[in-house]
Design an enzyme around this catalytic site. Structure first.
Site, mmCIF file in Angstrom:
data_model
loop_
_atom_site.group_PDB
_atom_site.id
_atom_site.type_symbol
_atom_site.label_atom_id
_atom_site.label_comp_id
_atom_site.label_asym_id
_atom_site.label_seq_id
_atom_site.Cartn_x
_atom_site.Cartn_y
_atom_site.Cartn_z
ATOM 1 N N GLY B 59 0.835 -1.200 0.000
ATOM 2 C CA GLY B 59 0.000 0.000 0.000
ATOM 3 C C GLY B 59 0.869 1.249 0.000
ATOM 4 O O GLY B 59 2.022 1.223 -0.427
ATOM 5 N N LEU B 60 0.324 2.341 0.512
ATOM 6 C CA LEU B 60 1.087 3.586 0.486
ATOM 7 C C LEU B 60 2.404 3.433 1.221
ATOM 8 O O LEU B 60 3.453 3.872 0.739
ATOM 9 C CB LEU B 60 0.276 4.722 1.115
ATOM 10 C CG LEU B 60 -0.839 5.276 0.244
ATOM 11 C CD1 LEU B 60 -1.476 6.470 0.923
ATOM 12 C CD2 LEU B 60 -0.328 5.678 -1.121
ATOM 13 N N ALA B 61 2.383 2.816 2.392
ATOM 14 C CA ALA B 61 3.622 2.703 3.163
ATOM 15 C C ALA B 61 4.553 1.655 2.549
ATOM 16 O O ALA B 61 5.732 1.926 2.293
ATOM 17 C CB ALA B 61 3.299 2.344 4.617
ATOM 18 N N GLY B 62 4.031 0.468 2.281
ATOM 19 C CA GLY B 62 4.865 -0.616 1.764
ATOM 20 C C GLY B 62 5.347 -0.351 0.348
ATOM 21 O O GLY B 62 6.531 -0.552 0.042
ATOM 22 N N HIS B 283 -15.541 5.824 12.114
ATOM 23 C CA HIS B 283 -15.701 6.959 11.209
ATOM 24 C C HIS B 283 -17.152 7.396 11.181
ATOM 25 O O HIS B 283 -18.045 6.566 11.015
ATOM 26 C CB HIS B 283 -15.242 6.540 9.813
ATOM 27 C CG HIS B 283 -15.026 7.702 8.903
ATOM 28 N ND1 HIS B 283 -16.048 8.477 8.445
ATOM 29 C CD2 HIS B 283 -13.892 8.231 8.394
ATOM 30 C CE1 HIS B 283 -15.549 9.434 7.668
ATOM 31 N NE2 HIS B 283 -14.237 9.303 7.630
ATOM 32 N N SER B 301 -16.751 9.941 2.262
ATOM 33 C CA SER B 301 -15.627 10.740 2.739
ATOM 34 C C SER B 301 -16.036 11.836 3.727
ATOM 35 O O SER B 301 -17.048 12.497 3.567
ATOM 36 C CB SER B 301 -14.925 11.412 1.567
ATOM 37 O OG SER B 301 -14.018 12.374 2.053
ATOM 38 N N ARG B 347 -13.394 13.115 14.260
ATOM 39 C CA ARG B 347 -14.199 11.932 13.983
ATOM 40 C C ARG B 347 -14.796 11.297 15.232
ATOM 41 O O ARG B 347 -15.954 10.888 15.236
ATOM 42 C CB ARG B 347 -13.335 10.902 13.273
ATOM 43 C CG ARG B 347 -12.987 11.368 11.889
ATOM 44 C CD ARG B 347 -12.030 10.435 11.211
ATOM 45 N NE ARG B 347 -11.903 10.842 9.821
ATOM 46 C CZ ARG B 347 -11.076 10.272 8.955
ATOM 47 N NH1 ARG B 347 -10.286 9.286 9.340
ATOM 48 N NH2 ARG B 347 -11.027 10.684 7.719
ATOM 49 N N HIS B 418 -13.241 1.965 10.981
ATOM 50 C CA HIS B 418 -12.598 2.501 9.795
ATOM 51 C C HIS B 418 -11.083 2.401 9.832
ATOM 52 O O HIS B 418 -10.434 2.147 8.834
ATOM 53 C CB HIS B 418 -13.020 3.969 9.680
ATOM 54 C CG HIS B 418 -12.326 4.740 8.628
ATOM 55 N ND1 HIS B 418 -12.370 4.361 7.315
ATOM 56 C CD2 HIS B 418 -11.570 5.854 8.664
ATOM 57 C CE1 HIS B 418 -11.665 5.224 6.591
ATOM 58 N NE2 HIS B 418 -11.154 6.119 7.384
ATOM 59 N N GLU B 442 -0.311 2.152 8.854
ATOM 60 C CA GLU B 442 -1.349 1.843 9.848
ATOM 61 C C GLU B 442 -0.948 0.674 10.739
ATOM 62 O O GLU B 442 -1.437 0.544 11.859
ATOM 63 C CB GLU B 442 -2.676 1.537 9.125
ATOM 64 C CG GLU B 442 -3.875 1.440 10.070
ATOM 65 C CD GLU B 442 -5.190 1.128 9.369
ATOM 66 O OE1 GLU B 442 -5.218 1.133 8.124
ATOM 67 O OE2 GLU B 442 -6.176 0.883 10.075
#
Lengths: 252, 654
Positions: B59-62, B283, B301, B347, B418, B442
């Protein structure tokens, strides 16, 4: 509602597949198409049969993992949605629904409704990027991009890589997928230095994977859940013609 | 008891004590990261290719980490369970990504982003990490724009921003409602470039089933090829896990169906501490549940709260259509209760308020389980076209799912699971308590405290992956001399054997209840007793119910099919088995933390207004749980939290 399902069952890539008939009762119109398949699988397991394998993940229409031919139409009867966002209220009590995997030489079947789409990854690996390593970026607002251009690039970038375009195409061409990425990058100033090399290299990769050629039939656009426009194919073709005069595509 | 036992676990890291040292550098917070970067050791460019780094998750991090490691010259292996790295669940993030650019000239700064994040997290995050995150935020935007991410633009061609909950400045960058998708495709393309050049070997449809620790250092993983069933060892110098959160322990959540905690749970059992598992984010704006067979919940969103107004009928049990309820009989509860933040409260505050009005009988919709999010005012003020331009894809998604047209009738929304702020404990270098195991995104616990602000998850994932891990992992490699190990090492052989045994054990249960059915039951227990409101009695009840359900799973789950084949039920069963253990730790942590903070609301600890009441004297620490064996209670380690730059106050958004 009660449904008659005809589902493609195939043990693995080597074995022969066939359509198998199932009856499914008490399907709520609120279910998504995939929740309907969940229900079928619960029933099959209770009856001691193996569940139907199908790809899915986000179930909100953005990951591109699900992909089913539903009554011969990629992602089913409702325009501009993926199978996971198709709800059973779009069907009627007593309907017969035929469910098959994507069919294309470049997408071999793995099991039941699951196919191998790594050919798409290899098209992107060929040149579907901007060569910029981490840390070498200039200040973001140094390059203004007109809103109309950025919006158009975003229209192309919205592709989720599900493969419906290939499944729908009589030639099994991946031109809409390839053009979406090539156009996204060609429409932005950051994408210019590699633009023409990219066009050639991505299309070459597409050909090597065994996807067919594009003859502008337009089935791809009709089934695309993100409504990617055929115009992007025209854009890529223009870039390819220009690239051929430039002798582009030999490096990277 | 539930699981395979692991015998070689007792290789505890050297710095493990009752209180944990986060290795935060000395000096003023503004200079820490720069100073630390200078002090960290470098690896000679010619030597980098001799080192192998495993990255689990794309994902974004990996994805960003794998690409960045390969750009530096390391030999990288990247694993994901999906058929392509482009499908990781970061793809589904809608609203945006924060950065302290202050392009709007509205008073933003690195310090303000830092301050808002610490405050939004209800003062349960580590200051030094959060400050670094705010500093790096600006570089992320630069990097993503250079990659061709088509962020929204103003007519003059400059980048556009929008507002998000918990902040009074406009600092969120976005690409329609598909920001996560576009940022992920940026990272995916960077990854693709490295796969093409041979720097990264990608392993899709491959699931990590164990972490291998040799001489106290993480040295590899054991995986299962999800197509052939082959169990295989992979050896490396460093293991980086970026495997996302564990919201699916609640069964119904906004996470993808495949999102799971198996990687972090296996690491926990191999000695990585698990921090703050009870910090879960609910959320406020999701589509309400419509029936029993629902398989997941869909987020709308948070950016919608910019233009939508949240309300319920003042009269309890009102059955009129929204349009028939006059303005004077509508209760705009967030605007009334929080006049300065209104619909843009964080939230956790928005979620609890929604629960309160629904519980007290004001709910809307057929099942009376939602509140209205109404765009009528915004459409009148700005025109339907502007709203369509901003949120078109979200409105379409809502219409598909519910069969209602949100341009004409208000959306119905309700909170749903969420995001999980908790995760594996990491120090300032993002290293877990197992040396050589780094945890990003995360999957770690580091930056959001007890509540994450909107548009901060993407920022953290990319900050960890593009900028922090490449520096800190290099430092680890430069400083550590590792023995030469291959897959024939006994630790690998043993881990492989345990994985094989576990797979066989699952297939041999041959019970009668489906895995989904048991998972759904776990979800109900979690939501009932460890959801938006938690009590001592409820948590104790959950701690009785979960072990019993786990027992039921291992006695009575039905997992048909074979081990050496694509077997989606088997994959699911392994993940649910881990959720059945993690759920217990989550409840235990929630029970132990007798205060309320952020997303963790203990009903015994609230202010007169019903807001979360912290107990800084007793709970200003990170709870880091240490595995002590399947039949032993986990050990609680604490990292005290110090606040030198942000003053602890009762959060107020009034």
């Amino acid at each position: 509602m009660n449904l008659k399902l005809r589902v493609w069952r195939q043990k693995n890539a080597e074995s022969q597949g066939r359509l198998v008939d199932y009856e499914l009762k008490d399907v709520s119109p609120e279910y998504s198409f995939l929740e309907m398949l969940d229900l079928l699988n619960e029933k099959l397991m209770r009856e001691g049969e193996l569940p139907v394998a199908f790809d899915h993940d986000c179930r909100e229409g953005i990951c591109g993992m699900c992909g089913l031919m539903i009554n011969g139409v990629a992602h089913g009867p409702k325009a501009a949605v993926t199978a996971c966002q198709l709800h059973m209220r779009n069907f009627h009590d007593g309907d017969t629904i035929v469910i098959e995997p994507w069919r294309a030489t470049a997408f071999p079947i793995i099991k039941d409704l699951v196919v191998n789409r790594t050919a798409f990854d290899r098209i992107i690996q060929a040149a579907g990027y901007i060569s910029v390593s981490t840390g070498s970026a200039p200040e973001a607002n140094n390059t203004p991009i007109a809103k109309t251009e950025a919006d158009l690039a975003m229209d192309a970038a919205a592709c989720i890589g599900c493969g419906a375009c290939v499944a729908a195409c009589p030639n099994s061409s991946a031109m809409l997928f390839t053009a979406a990425k090539a156009s996204h990058l060609a429409l932005m100033p950051q994408g210019q230095p590699e633009r023409y090399d990219r066009a050639v290299l991505m299309v070459n990769a597409m050909d090597e994977e065994g996807f067919g050629g594009c003859t502008n039939i337009g089935e791809c656009e009709a089934v695309c859940p993100k409504e990617i426009s055929l115009d992007f194919i025209a854009q890529l073709n223009r870039d390819l013609i220009k690239a051929s005069f430039m002798g582009a595509g030999k490096r990277l | 008891m539930a699981t395979s036992t692991s015998t070689s676990v007792k290789t505890m890291p050297t710095f493990m004590e009752a209180t944990l040292d986060a290795h935060v550098p000395d000096g003023p917070i503004e200079e820490m990261w720069d100073k630390h970067k200078f002090e960290m050791k470098l690896v000679n460019p010619a030597n980098k290719r001799k080192h192998t780094i495993i990255v689990v998750g794309s994902g974004l991090a990996g994805g960003s980490a794998a690409a960045s490691f390969a750009e530096l010259g390391y030999n990288v292996h990247c694993f994901c369970y999906q058929d392509s790295p482009r499908r990781a669940h970061s793809v589904a993030a809608q609203g945006g990504i924060n950065a302290a650019k202050n392009y709007q000239n509205d008073g933003d700064s690195v310090f303000r982003l830092f301050y808002d994040t610490v405050k939004g997290g209800d003062y349960r995050a580590r200051e030094a990490n959060v400050y670094r995150l705010a500093q790096i935020s600006n570089q992320i935007i630069d990097q993503c724009v250079a990659q061709g991410v088509p962020f929204a633009r103003e007519y003059g061609g400059r980048l556009a921003n929008r507002s998000f909950g918990g902040a009074q400045v406009s600092r969120t960058f976005y690409a329609r409602g598909q920001t996560g998708q576009q940022l992920l495709l940026g990272a995916y393309q960077a990854l693709a470039r490295q796969i093409e050049s041979g720097g990264v070997k990608m392993h899709p449809r491959t699931e990590m089933l164990d972490l291998v620790v040799v001489d106290g250092h993480a040295r590899g993983i054991v995986t299962r090829d999800m197509v052939t069933g082959k169990i295989e060892s992979h050896v490396a110098d460093v293991v980086v896990m970026a495997t996302g959160g564990y919201s699916n322990v609640f069964y119904l959540s906004t996470n993808a169906k495949g999102c799971n905690a198996t990687a972090i749970w296996r690491a926990y059992k191999r000695g990585a501490f698990f921090a703050n598992p009870c910090y879960t984010q609910i959320h406020p704006t999701c589509i309400p549940v419509s029936g029993e067979y629902q398989s997941k919940l869909t987020l709308m969103s948070e950016s919608l709260r910019n233009d939508g107004r949240i309300w319920v009928p003042r009269q309890k049990g009102d059955t009129r259509k929204a349009a028939d309820i006059p303005e004077s009989e509508r209760y705009y509860y967030l605007e009334e209760r929080y006049p300065s933040f209104g619909n843009l409260v964080p939230r956790d505050v928005a979620s609890r308020a929604a629960k309160e009005v629904v519980d007290s009988g004001h709910g809307v919709g057929e099942l009376k389980n939602g509140v209205y999010l109404d765009f009528a005012d915004a459409i009148n003020r700005l025109g339907e076209n502007v709203i369509r331009d901003r949120y078109g894809n979200l409105f379409d998604m809502y219409a598909n799912i519910t069969g209602e047209d949100p341009y004409k009738v208000p959306m119905r929304i309700y909170p749903a699971l969420h995001y999980t702020m908790g995760g594996l404990w990491v120090d300032y270098n993002l290293q877990s308590t197992v040396p050589g195991l780094f945890v990003l995104g995360e999957a770690n616990f580091s930056d959001h405290g007890a509540n994450r602000l909107g548009a901060s998850a993407l920022m953290q994932g990319l900050s960890d992956g593009y900028f922090i891990a490449p520096a800190t992992v290099s430092n680890y490699i430069a400083q550590t001399s590792l023995s030469k190990v291959d897959a024939s090492h006994s630790a690998f052989q043993q881990a492989e054997e345990e994985v094989v045994n576990r797979v066989n054990r699952l297939l041999n249960i041959r019970g009668r209840r489906s895995v989904d059915e048991i998972h759904r039951e776990l979800g109900k227990i979690m939501w009932e007793y460890c959801g938006m409101g938690r009590t001592e009695a409820g948590l104790k009840k959950a701690l009785e119910l979960i072990p019993a359900l786990r027992e039921e799973f291992w006695q009575n789950a039905s997992i048909p099919g074979d081990a050496d084949d694509l077997n989606q039920t088997l994959e699911k069963a392994g993940r649910v088995a881990d959720f059945l253990e993690l759920g217990e730790l989550l409840c235990r942590d929630a029970l132990d933390r007798a205060e309320s903070c952020g997303g963790h609301f203990r009903e015994e600890s609230q202010t007169e207004d019903g807001e979360a009441l912290r107990d800084d004297e007793n709970f200003a620490y990170v709870a880091a749980w240490q595995y002590a064996g399947d039949d032993a209670e986990p050990i609680l380690n604490k990292e005290p939290l110090k606040f030198d730059y942000v003053k602890l106050t009762q959060r107020s958004y009034k």
